[in-house]
Write a protein that holds these residues in place. Sequence first.
Motif, PDB file in Angstrom:
ATOM      1  N   ASP A 152       0.830  -1.286   0.098  1.00  0.00           N
ATOM      2  CA  ASP A 152      -0.055   0.086  -0.037  1.00  0.00           C
ATOM      3  C   ASP A 152       0.955   1.305   0.124  1.00  0.00           C
ATOM      4  O   ASP A 152       1.119   2.040   0.892  1.00  0.00           O
ATOM      5  CB  ASP A 152      -0.828   0.025   1.207  1.00  0.00           C
ATOM      6  CG  ASP A 152      -1.900   1.084   1.273  1.00  0.00           C
ATOM      7  OD1 ASP A 152      -2.078   1.521   0.070  1.00  0.00           O
ATOM      8  OD2 ASP A 152      -2.630   1.119   2.241  1.00  0.00           O
ATOM      9  N   LYS A 205       0.933   3.993  -1.298  1.00  0.00           N
ATOM     10  CA  LYS A 205       0.513   5.557  -1.708  1.00  0.00           C
ATOM     11  C   LYS A 205       1.281   6.491  -0.921  1.00  0.00           C
ATOM     12  O   LYS A 205       2.086   6.161   0.362  1.00  0.00           O
ATOM     13  CB  LYS A 205      -1.010   5.744  -1.471  1.00  0.00           C
ATOM     14  CG  LYS A 205      -1.248   5.285   0.027  1.00  0.00           C
ATOM     15  CD  LYS A 205      -2.965   5.387   0.178  1.00  0.00           C
ATOM     16  CE  LYS A 205      -3.251   4.934   1.471  1.00  0.00           C
ATOM     17  NZ  LYS A 205      -4.598   4.600   1.885  1.00  0.00           N
ATOM     18  N   ASN A 247       1.585   7.276   3.225  1.00  0.00           N
ATOM     19  CA  ASN A 247       2.082   6.131   3.801  1.00  0.00           C
ATOM     20  C   ASN A 247       3.423   6.241   4.137  1.00  0.00           C
ATOM     21  O   ASN A 247       4.258   5.535   4.513  1.00  0.00           O
ATOM     22  CB  ASN A 247       1.432   4.492   3.422  1.00  0.00           C
ATOM     23  CG  ASN A 247       0.425   4.313   3.855  1.00  0.00           C
ATOM     24  OD1 ASN A 247      -0.478   4.897   4.744  1.00  0.00           O
ATOM     25  ND2 ASN A 247      -0.353   3.303   3.135  1.00  0.00           N
ATOM     26  N   ASP A 306       1.600   2.339   8.199  1.00  0.00           N
ATOM     27  CA  ASP A 306       0.491   1.806   7.768  1.00  0.00           C
ATOM     28  C   ASP A 306       0.767   0.224   7.301  1.00  0.00           C
ATOM     29  O   ASP A 306       1.013  -0.180   5.920  1.00  0.00           O
ATOM     30  CB  ASP A 306      -0.083   2.429   6.579  1.00  0.00           C
ATOM     31  CG  ASP A 306      -1.561   1.533   6.327  1.00  0.00           C
ATOM     32  OD1 ASP A 306      -1.738   0.479   7.011  1.00  0.00           O
ATOM     33  OD2 ASP A 306      -2.448   2.006   5.543  1.00  0.00           O
TER      34      ASP A 306
HETATM   35 MG    MG Z   1      -3.634   0.880   3.720  1.00  0.00          MG
END
Ligand code: MG
Length: 341
Positions: A207, A209, A212, A226
Amino acid sequence: MASIPSEVIKAYGLDLQQINAQNFGTGLINHTWKIETADAAFILQTINQHVFPNPEAIASNIDAVGDYLKLHKPDYFFVRPVKTLEGNSMVFIDHQYFRMFPFVNGSHAKTVLANANEAYEAAKQFGTFTKLLSGFDSAKLQYTLPDFHNLTLRYYQFEDALINGNQTRIDQAQTLIVQIKKNINIVDTYQSILSNPAFKLRVTHHDTKISNVLFDESNSGICVIDLDTLMPGYFISDLGDMMRTYLCPVSEEEKDFSKIEIRPSFYKAIIEGYCIEMGDELTSDEKDALPYAGVFMIYMQALRFLTDFLNDDRYYGARYPDQNFVRAGNQMVLLEKLQML
Ligand code: MG
Ligand code: GN1
């Protein structure tokens, strides 16, 4: 604002009357607050059990990786959950899991990238993370979301939705459906990666993105956050989702597809930032697949949005009726642009 049960706060030895709590961040899947006491700040979060049926697996992965880093890479800044007074990594109250992290002073997260250097910094942080854990046996990680980035399965789910989904929506999405089917070779490439031993299962964030990554005041990356989707995976997942979410000046939510483009300087920055760390780790077959990473993730996201649209938005939900249809269309335009690069 969703309220925080006082027992949660008590479990950490804090008093609800003595803290200041505010909603924090933009995440949709988990609810997040910033908690401030007289002398410290924390991030408190619920775990969405509809998405993550096994929160214990998340906590166990973070503990395993945290213990390894503490022992072998003590200089790496790793944000671990705060333990409760009883020594637990989570609190379970009112059918809901909560966990708390220290707030990293002087850090900030971004929701959009201002320049290619931020793409470089973020890619370097995700690369560093996987590289530092190259000596950690990824098989020790639990699958918090089984088959999360299994493109073959995502394609089967799409085919299933074509049979069992909402017929009105299937009719509406004909053009996109045809386009998705035309690109099935992307699934074939994924299959060949699965059967190629040169592609290694590594500790993968899943993840990547921009929100994060924590940045400091001078916009250097500090660390990644995260770790809910920390699982064994292929590098194309992390590199690919950076491409999917950093390359274009507008997000997957953009309805005006004429604004969708690929920024070559960001492309270069992502590869450089990632490879400055992972360059020596990647096998030559993996390096050949650097450009495939973005194609893989964008196509998978288009599939997931479209499948969910055909299934009446049962996974993502929707803030307006066509949201997942729009997002699927957006991702297919992005895919086309990347394939032309
Ligand atoms: Mg996430
Ligand atoms: C979900 O909610 P968010 O942005 O953290 C999804 C990602 C998708 C993304 C697309 C667990 O993430 O895989 O790329 O939506 N996370 C999960 O908007 O399904």
